[in-house]
Structures are given as structure tokens and as C-alpha cells.
Design a protein around this motif. Structure first.
Motif, PDB file in Angstrom:
ATOM      1  N   PRO A 236       0.701  -1.520  -0.496  1.00 49.34           N
ATOM      2  CA  PRO A 236       0.129  -0.266  -0.065  1.00 49.34           C
ATOM      3  C   PRO A 236       0.741   0.972   0.171  1.00 49.34           C
ATOM      4  N   TRP A 237       1.737   1.704   1.078  1.00 44.36           N
ATOM      5  CA  TRP A 237       3.100   2.732   0.758  1.00 44.36           C
ATOM      6  C   TRP A 237       4.990   1.967  -0.282  1.00 44.36           C
ATOM      7  N   ALA A 238       4.719   2.190  -0.594  1.00 44.14           N
ATOM      8  CA  ALA A 238       5.854   3.327  -1.817  1.00 44.14           C
ATOM      9  C   ALA A 238       6.661   4.497  -1.076  1.00 44.14           C
ATOM     10  N   TRP A 239       8.323   4.105  -1.009  1.00 44.84           N
ATOM     11  CA  TRP A 239       9.282   5.277  -0.917  1.00 44.84           C
ATOM     12  C   TRP A 239       9.599   6.275  -2.012  1.00 44.84           C
TER      13      TRP A 239
ATOM     14  N   VAL B 100       5.037  11.312   8.942  1.00 41.61           N
ATOM     15  CA  VAL B 100       4.040  10.613   8.841  1.00 41.61           C
ATOM     16  C   VAL B 100       3.480  10.612  10.083  1.00 41.61           C
ATOM     17  N   ARG B 101       1.517  11.474   9.870  1.00 45.74           N
ATOM     18  CA  ARG B 101       1.166  11.575  11.592  1.00 45.74           C
ATOM     19  C   ARG B 101      -0.357  10.537  11.199  1.00 45.74           C
ATOM     20  N   ARG B 102       0.120   9.501  11.885  1.00 47.15           N
ATOM     21  CA  ARG B 102      -1.582   8.391  12.632  1.00 47.15           C
ATOM     22  C   ARG B 102      -2.514   8.987  13.492  1.00 47.15           C
ATOM     23  N   ASP B 103      -4.065   9.599  13.080  1.00 50.03           N
ATOM     24  CA  ASP B 103      -4.928  10.345  13.637  1.00 50.03           C
ATOM     25  C   ASP B 103      -3.958  11.289  14.857  1.00 50.03           C
ATOM     26  N   GLY B 104      -3.165  12.457  13.784  1.00 50.21           N
ATOM     27  CA  GLY B 104      -2.508  13.639  14.778  1.00 50.21           C
ATOM     28  C   GLY B 104      -1.141  13.368  15.254  1.00 50.21           C
TER      29      GLY B 104
ATOM     30  N   LEU C 102       5.382   1.202   7.605  1.00 40.46           N
ATOM     31  CA  LEU C 102       4.431   1.327   6.269  1.00 40.46           C
ATOM     32  C   LEU C 102       5.302   0.796   5.372  1.00 40.46           C
ATOM     33  N   LEU C 103       6.567   1.266   5.503  1.00 42.50           N
ATOM     34  CA  LEU C 103       6.864   0.638   4.109  1.00 42.50           C
ATOM     35  C   LEU C 103       7.724  -1.124   4.290  1.00 42.50           C
TER      36      LEU C 103
END
Length: 171
Positions: free
Chosen positions: A39-42, A144-148, A156-157
Motif C-alpha cells: 500500500p505504501w511506496a518509498w 507520517v502522522r496517524r490520527d495526529g 508503512l514501507l
């Protein structure tokens, strides 16, 4: 009494974990990042030159992202989403992407070729590496922030290695 042979140098576990996070993209990763089923890429291709350091408190010191040395200067969207912000913050050009499910990424310094409100696809070129901020020329800060709350982008990578603890002392 005969002396014991000296054991080889062993680094403290923290040093091993820190050294292990200074990674290049995983072996076999495509030029645009991870394989297409990830789902995530560099966002840029190159080695991580400064790792994520979680602050002890929300306002404490730390490094809320990773710094990556760019091999070719091209910056790509790490995941599909919407461009939330393109502009200059203090002394650096920044782009912020909303990926849904509470995930927001930011990349700096980036001279964007997209505008706020634009939809982007994972791996789409969104700009080029620029100058400014705390990174050296040719490097990008990726947060990257998740829910702030800031999280380690390597989660994620697919690049956070398993921690290996080594003994610290001789018996």
C-alpha cells in the motif's frame, strides 16, 4: 589463574537497533518503491540517512520522520490520497498528503508539481527535491502522522527490521 579470552566487542541493543534502521529500500524493490501489492511506496529512492526518533512526550525532542538521500531528485506520492497543502513553511517548501484512515504524510523540501485538492496515486511524481529545512541538499524529510500522532514511516514501507538484542556484558 589464566586470563579469560576477551569476548568480541558487543554494541548496546540501542545502538544495534539504531544502526539497523539506517536502510536503503528493501532488496528487490522496484524503482518506484515496493512491489505493486504494497500500500505504501518509498517517496524517493535512496538510503535513510537519519532515522525516526520517537519523542518521549508530544512536545519533547525527537526526529518525527526519516531523512532520505535522493538518488535522482524525483519525489513520488507514498500512497494514494489528496494533496492537502503545498507551500512554504518557515524556510522550506513542503507538501502534505491526506491518505485517509487518519494517515497524513509530509515531505520537505519539495518543489511540488501538484496543487492542493489534487488527487494523487501511489508512486505518482508529485515534485522534485528542493532546498531548505534541516536536511542537507539532495535529501528529503518524510514524516507520517496517524490520527495526529507521528509514527515511524518505515512501519508503512516494510522496512523496520526486527530488533535483535545482544548481551551487554561478560559473565
Amino acid at each position: 589463574m589464566p586470563s579469560r579470552p576477551r569476548s568480541p566487542l558487543r554494541l548496546p541493543a540501542v545502538a544495534v537497533m539504531l544502526a539497523a534502521t539506517v536502510l536503503a529500500p528493501p532488496m528487490g524493490a522496484e524503482r518506484s518503491g515496493l512491489p505493486h501489492d504494497a500500500p505504501w511506496a518509498w517517496p524517493v529512492i535512496g538510503p535513510v540517512v537519519r532515522p525516526f526518533v520517537q519523542p518521549a512526550t508530544p512536545y519533547g525532542p525527537g526526529h518525527r520522520g526519516i531523512d532520505i538521500r535522493s538518488a535522482d531528485g524525483t519525489v513520488r506520492a507514498p500512497a494514494a490520497g489528496e494533496v492537502r497543502f503545498v507551500g512554504t513553511v518557515v524556510d522550506r517548501p513542503l507538501i502534505s498528503l491526506d491518505h485517509g484512515d487518519g494517515y497524513v504524510s509530509s515531505l520537505e523540501p519539495v518543489r511540488a508539481n501538484v496543487t492542493a485538492g489534487s488527487a494523487v496515486e501511489r508512486g505518482q511524481v508529485i515534485g522534485v527535491v528542493d532546498r531548505g529545512g534541516h536536511v542537507r541538499d539532495g535529501e528529503v524529510h518524510f514524516g507520517v502522522r496517524r490520527d495526529g500522532e507521528y509514527i515511524n514511516p518505515l512501519l508503512l514501507l516494510g522496512g523496520v527490521p526486527r530488533a535483535v538484542l545482544l548481551p551487554c556484558c561478560d559473565d
